[in-house]
Design an enzyme around this catalytic site. Structure first.
Site, PDB file in Angstrom:
ATOM      1  N   HIS B  60      46.254  48.722  40.858  1.00  0.00           N
ATOM      2  CA  HIS B  60      47.364  48.641  39.898  1.00  0.00           C
ATOM      3  C   HIS B  60      46.827  48.436  38.488  1.00  0.00           C
ATOM      4  CE1 HIS B  60      46.676  44.441  41.055  1.00  0.00           C
ATOM      5  NE2 HIS B  60      47.200  44.085  39.899  1.00  0.00           N
ATOM      6  N   HIS B 149      53.759  44.389  43.674  1.00  0.00           N
ATOM      7  CA  HIS B 149      53.272  43.411  42.706  1.00  0.00           C
ATOM      8  C   HIS B 149      53.700  43.720  41.271  1.00  0.00           C
ATOM      9  CE1 HIS B 149      50.456  40.741  40.738  1.00  0.00           C
ATOM     10  NE2 HIS B 149      49.835  41.752  40.192  1.00  0.00           N
ATOM     11  N   ASP B 170      46.818  43.518  44.687  1.00  0.00           N
ATOM     12  CA  ASP B 170      47.726  42.376  44.629  1.00  0.00           C
ATOM     13  C   ASP B 170      49.057  42.830  45.192  1.00  0.00           C
ATOM     14  OD1 ASP B 170      45.653  41.186  43.411  1.00  0.00           O
ATOM     15  OD2 ASP B 170      46.570  40.999  41.431  1.00  0.00           O
ATOM     16  N   GLU B 195      44.224  39.999  49.073  1.00  0.00           N
ATOM     17  CA  GLU B 195      44.171  39.005  48.017  1.00  0.00           C
ATOM     18  C   GLU B 195      44.663  37.678  48.581  1.00  0.00           C
ATOM     19  OE1 GLU B 195      46.910  37.774  45.581  1.00  0.00           O
ATOM     20  OE2 GLU B 195      48.575  39.175  45.985  1.00  0.00           O
TER      21      GLU B 195
END
EC number: 3.1.27.-
Lengths: 658, 592
Positions: B60, B149, B170, B195
């Site tokens: 991301h 996320h 994430d 994570e």
């Protein structure tokens, strides 16, 4: 492997593929050309339509005059329009496991299938297909439901009566199975059965078959499908385009190495060039407006309209049309324009990079912002206040049988200043216009069909090289109106297999192999042996486990420890398990060497006799005889089991096991 | 290479079945020296990265996941493919450019990557769709899953043959006001790399946290205080904006809300265009009302900070380590009426981290000491999965083993034990620079001839086949194609003839009865003894047991003796020799 063909319409296909243990429906097209036989549904009462004369038989018998009306020599059914469904009797549709949808035009029959046949499976489609498909269905339901019609004609469908009717009613097929439009409730229920998929996503069906949608380049989210197992591959090509319009380009390479390629959804107007048509569209539009006339564009609420608006965006200023209002009227106009802007990932590269800026991918956002394009849910309400002429109106339905377009046909049909421009290729424009005749307004036919033409198809087939091509029969001969144009048909080797409605085709390939996994422990225990250069063999004895159509070979269990000490009770406990298979043998036994071996192992008094086919080795002392031939060995030995086993082992030394 | 027992600088190298994939390429916000970027010499000391790496995947757009990308591709040198989702590809270069500006223009760093390098780097990016299976080469495939996320965040499955790794990046397992929840199918990877930012936290319900947040904001503005909410321009900011916007509308509040950076409007535009990546509710209603068009939230001007009266300001960056949020913080920190709400995690070394750990006297640049009198609140709004969410994801994916990254060692240790206990899989938590090696034992896929398979499966269906059956066949290995066929077919394919090995034994029995009668007795004897075998009496007088042939004949010399000829092939050896032995024992007396 079989293909059940439920629709005869080449661009609105509905086929069922039986492949391995799965039943897969390919598309769910709804043939709406049936509605051309009906009278238009006017939004506001139309005295003209009301006063059409009833139709009577040649002998003057007028018992059908309530159901059938005559207009300029054509006969129409005065009833709620009905659609021609895919065949529902050819195969039990409750056995369909999945339905694969290739584009939003090819899913319009979905509610009929999922809601009324006992269907319990899953439908797969991309997100734009579902969203825009929903809009098309919503529009259709809205068009039909907002003008309730009391009359429902059914007498004319009687086979004996239908025979007496003039064409095309006389020749209409399967009229008894024609159905009215579904409800919004059925649409919602049908759409809830759809599972969204992305391009190149591999979807496992029961572990037996894998299906994958590929970009087909024709419309937002439109896809072709690969249906494959580890050893067989079927490509389903439906509605593809190689032109650069707004959607992501067609993925051709993934279609390579197919055993069978099912080809549907080619262009319906093979002789028209879409670019030329767009040019003609613009110039006719400009000409009419400049002369003070109005332009009516019957269209679907999504698809080509985006491209037309984009062309106009570039064209109107240079053509001096900036003051002319453009109206887009549809119950889903707003949704369609909004949705078109959020599917960046499904657009061509150019439009994608706009989104990265971030800017809306389609310029119609700007047309709306600058008030050049206005959209309304219907002619009622705000539209009547804003309406200015001359103007350009985009509205549906392209069949001219329902929707706001009916109103504009009635309103503008009498003036030769106005023009109706047909861009959608799904309906014959002459048939569409028939119930409005006589007409004074100009009619321009600029069909824009971006789907593959025959030149592109033959290039594509050369490129992807399928072993067999299957297509609707219409593609295996020139169009009836242009029977001399031998170039307007599919040309490939071997010639394509063709299908027609209600036919079942046995597809010409045989499955030979299936994937199986050898567990690592078993693989370690295998002893490969090189038989010929580059070819090794290993005999495998293993336990087969099959679960969810996946096969695994595991090592055989260790032989159970003999239960010592206990006396066996029954002879049958002792019967050897003939399930333990012994390998096959191959090779031949050289007699001299065999005799030498026997001698080495302590046999004496060996006599060898020649026979017609080989030799007989006699062990006189042991009263044993061994017949040796090219492909067989026969040990005839009485009484002495130990001896037999010794001889067996000596023979096996000369042979290979398989 | 990063994020090992640490948050920041996410960068993991995975070698799977001979393929090398680098997961994320982040920077560390806590460092300003060499440690802020991963040390790419770990990957290979000699040779080009392009030759060694098959692909790079970015999960991301947060800088701790992509901040080192231009440095890696343009300055160290990598020309292979970089995979990320469309929204990440759109937003990533903007954040990189922002980061570059702060580093170069404000801090005056030399030898940093340039704007052109960011552009060149982005040219190497290949955008992927959710769930699209991307064939990186013939063997390596990757697939993106929704991670929730931030906009465009994805988890990635990396697969070679039957081995696979899932990297979560994430993720967030509970849907929030603008994004949906992460989801992965039961793909049973060999390894799940997760994570673990909130490894020990179990967050109370989302609604409570939201109510709490709104209450605190409301109370502060009611008493005339100013509220500072440090955020990153994209992500949490949008969620909190939606929250405040609806609250303001409901309560009919007039206190101004500002958003500090020029990026906002652009950022909101990205959310509008990528609305398919947001949650169900927003997607459903966007035609009527686009949730990212805010009425109450206006752009912030630097001068507004000194305005009297209450206000709410969203300012970047989120950890108070630089930029506008830090400037406003310095202005407002001295007044106890004001409040700063930290809605996300803060890396060690940042001002955010210091005030959250209770420090009230901060040493600023130029040896100034800033006394913090304003209220400091922490609200966990950052969209990471909590312990429950992480366990849930492990349960969804059913991995053979788990590896934790992106968290603090102590908390990871706790989670590690919990995962090992609950799922009985091994769980690792390597530090930066450490390598974990996982042995795998892949099964070997071969093609089995359908004839053989069907024959076996048909027999497996027979009721008497309850005992374990063995499948027997021949594996033909030619070049790289492996095929398992029946032995007969193997012989035929190789042009070899079968060699039949046959045995015949004569059994002498004392019996005066006729041969035919003898055969009949043999038949009934065997029939009753060998249940479960096919025993037949043929018209020519012989008896068969499966393929074993038994014929009765008269003895040439002794009329009182009959000879039984038992004949069988090598393939039926056991049964044949058993029958011989059985018949030698004689036939039972017929009951008279």
């Amino acid at each position: 492997m079989k293909l059940y063909c439920l629709s005869g319409h080449p661009t609105l296909p509905c086929n069922i593929l039986k492949f391995k243990s799965t039943t897969i429906m390919l598309d769910c097209g709804l043939d709406m050309t049936s509605t051309l036989n009906f009278l238009p549904l006017p939004l506001v009462q139309s005295p003209r339509l009301c006063n059409l004369p009833g139709w009577s038989l040649k002998d003057g018998n007028a018992f059908l005059d309530k159901e059938l009306k005559e207009c300029s020599g054509h006969v129409f059914v005065d009833s709620v329009p009905e659609f021609c469904l895919p065949e529902t009797e050819l195969i039990d549709l409750s056995t369909v496991d999945v339905i694969l949808i290739s584009n939003y035009h090819c899913m319009m029959a979905l509610p009929y299938i999922t809601e009324h046949t006992g269907f319990t499976g899953t439908v797969y489609a991309t997100e734009p297909t579902v969203q825009i498909g929903r809009l098309l269905m919503e529009e259709l339901v809205n068009f039909i439901e907002r003008v309730p019609k009391a009359q429902s004609a059914s007498l004319w469908k009687n086979k004996d009566i239908q025979r007496l009717l003039p064409s095309p009613l006389k020749d209409a097929v399967e009229v008894s199975t024609w159905r009215r439009c579904y409800t919004m409730q059925e649409v919602n229920s049908a759409l809830s059965k759809i599972q969204l998929v992305g391009y190149s996503q591999k979807i496992e069906l029961f572990g037996a078959v894998q299906v994958t949608p590929l970009s087909s380049g024709y419309a937002l989210g439109s896809s072709n499908w690969i249906i494959q197992s580890h050893y067989e591959k079927v490509s389903y090509v439906s509605g593809s385009s190689l032109l650069t319009t707004h959607p992501q380009p067609m993925d051709q390479t993934s279609l390579k190495n197919s055993d069978v390629l099912v080809l549907t959804g080619l262009t319906q107007i093979p002789t028209a060039n879409p670019d030329g048509m767009v040019g003609e569209f613009c110039s006719n539009l400009a000409l009419t407006v400049r002369n003070g006339g109005n332009v009516l564009v019957p269209c679907y609420p999504s698809g080509v309209i985006y491209d037309l608006l984009e062309c106009l965006y570039q064209y109107i200023d240079s053509a001096g049309l900036s003051s002319i209002p453009f109206y887009f009227i549809s119950p889903v106009a707003n949704s369609s324009l909004e949705f078109s802007q959020i599917f960046a990932e499904w657009l061509c590269h150019n439009k994608q990079s706009k989104v990265y800026l971030p800017e809306p991918p389609f310029p119609h956002a700007e047309l709306i912002q600058t008030n050049k394009l206005k959209h309304y849910p219907s002619i009622h309400g705000d539209f009547s206040n804003d309406f200015r002429q001359p103007c350009v109106v985009f509205t549906g339905h392209p069949s001219l049988r329902f929707g706001d377009v009916v109103h504009f046909m009635e309103l503008w049909g009498k003036s030769s200043l106005n023009t109706v421009i047909f861009t959608e290729p799904d309906f014959s424009y002459l048939e569409a216009l028939a119930p409005y005749q006589p007409l004074a307004m100009k009619c321009i036919y600029c069909p824009i069909d971006t789907r593959l033409n025959f030149i592109q198809v033959s290039k594509l087939l050369k490129e992807v090289q399928p072993l067999h091509v299957v297509c609707p029969e219409q593609y295996t001969q020139p169009p009836p109106a242009q029977s001399h144009r031998m170039d307007l048909m599919i040309d490939c080797q071997p010639p394509p297999m063709s299908y027609r409605r209600a036919e079942v085709l046995a597809l010409p390939f045989k499955r030979r192999y299936e994937k199986i996994e050898i567990m690592p422990e078993l693989a370690d225990s295998l002893v490969p042996m090189e038989i010929k250069p580059g070819i090794s063999l290993a005999t495998v004895s293993a336990v087969l486990h099959t679960k969810d159509n996946k096969h695994v070979l595991q090592p055989p269990p260790r032989p159970a420890q003999p239960t010592s000490g206990k006396k066996r009770k029954r002879v049958s406990d002792d019967v050897p398990d003939c399930q333990v298979l012994k390998p096959l043998l191959s090779g031949s036994i050289p007699v001299e060497q065999f005799v030498q071996t026997l001698e080495k192992h302590g046999f004496s008094d060996i006599k060898v006799e020649d026979t017609a086919k080989g030799h007989i080795v006699l062990l006189q002392e042991a009263e044993t005889l061994i017949q040796i031939e090219e492909d067989s060995t026969h040990i005839i030995c009485d009484n002495d089991e130990m001896l037999r086993v010794r001889l067996r082992d000596l023979v096996l030394k000369f042979l290979q096991k398989f | 290479m990063g994020a090992g027992q640490d948050v920041g600088r996410s960068c993991i190298l995975v070698s799977i079945a001979g393929k090398n994939v680098m997961l994320d390429c982040g920077m560390h916000m806590g460092f300003n020296d060499d440690r802020r970027f991963p040390d790419f010499s770990y990957i290979t000391q000699n040779g080009r990265l392009t030759d060694f790496l098959d692909c790079v995947i970015i999960s991301h757009f947060h800088l701790d996941h992509c901040g080192a990308l231009p440095y890696f591709s343009e300055m160290v040198g990598y020309d292979g493919p970089i995979y990320m989702t469309h929204p990440t590809q759109a937003i990533c270069p903007i954040l990189l450019e922002d980061y570059r500006k702060i580093a170069v223009d404000k801090k005056g760093e030399a030898n940093f990557f340039t704007s052109q390098m960011i552009k060149d780097c982005m040219k190497k990016v290949v955008a992927v769709h959710l769930h699209q299976t991307v064939q990186v080469d013939d063997e390596l495939e990757i697939k993106a899953y929704y991670a929730g996320h931030v906009l465009g965040a994805a988890m990635f499955q990396i697969k070679v043959g039957s081995e696979s790794v899932v990297y979560t990046g994430d993720y967030n397992m509970t849907p929030d006001r603008h994004l949906g929840a992460a989801w992965v199918d039961k793909c049973r990877p060999s390894l799940l790399i997760s994570e673990s930012t909130y490894a020990t936290t179990i967050r109370d319900s989302k609604r409570c946290r939201e109510r709490d947040f709104l209450k605190k904001v409301h109370e502060t503005v009611e008493r005339g205080g100013k509220v500072l909410i440090p955020v990153f321009a994209l992500g949490r900011a949008q969620e909190l904006c939606i929250l405040l916007e609806t609250f303001w509308e409901r309560m009919n509040l007039k206190v101004p809300i500002y958003f500090s950076t020029g990026l906002t409007e652009k950022a909101n535009h990205y959310y509008k265009l990528f609305i398919t990546w947001t949650n169900q509710k927003i997607r459903k209603t966007f035609v009527q009302r686009n949730m990212f068009e805010f009425k109450h939230i206006k752009a912030f001007d630097r001068a507004f900070a000194d305005n009297p009266g209450p206000m709410v300001v969203f300012a970047t960056p989120g950890m108070l380590h630089a930029g506008q949020s830090l400037q406003i913080f310095r202005k407002w920190a001295g007044n106890e009426k004001n409040m700063v709400i930290m809605p996300g995690y803060c890396v060690q070394g940042t001002v955010g981290h210091k005030i959250l750990s209770g420090q009230r006297k901060l040493e600023m640049e130029g040896r100034q000491v800033l006394e913090v009198k304003m209220q400091v609140e922490y609200m966990s709004f950052s969209a990471h999965a909590d312990a429950k969410g992480i366990m849930q994801l492990v349960g969804q994916a059913e991995p053979d083993s788990v590896l934790l990254v992106h968290g603090e060692a102590k908390k990871m240790e706790f989670l590690r034990q919990k995962i090992e206990q609950e799922f009985r899989v091994s769980c690792y938590m390597p530090a930066n620079g450490e390598t974990v090696t996982l042995p795998t034992s892949p099964s070997i896929p071969v093609g089995i001839s359908l004839g053989l398979l069907k024959r076996e499966m048909a027999q497996g269906l027979l009721p008497e086949a309850k005992k374990l059956r063995l499948l027997h066949g021949t594996l033909i290995m030619k070049d790289s194609s492996f095929r398992l066929v029946s032995s007969e077919q193997a012989l035929k394919e190789l042009g070899l003839a079968e060699h039949q090995l046959r045995f015949t034994c004569r059994v002498h029995l004392q019996d005066t009865r006729k041969e035919q009668e003898m055969a009949l007795r043999v038949y009934s004897h065997l029939k009753s003894t060998l249940q479960g075998h096919c025993v037949q009496h043929l018209p020519d007088g012989s008896v068969t047991v499966e393929s074993i042939l038994i014929q009765a004949a008269a003895h040439s010399e002794d009329p009182g003796t009959k000879v039984l000829l038992v004949s069988w092939t090598y393939q039926d050896e056991e049964l044949g020799s058993f029958l011989t032995a059985l018949l030698k024992k004689g036939l039972p007396q017929t009951p008279s």
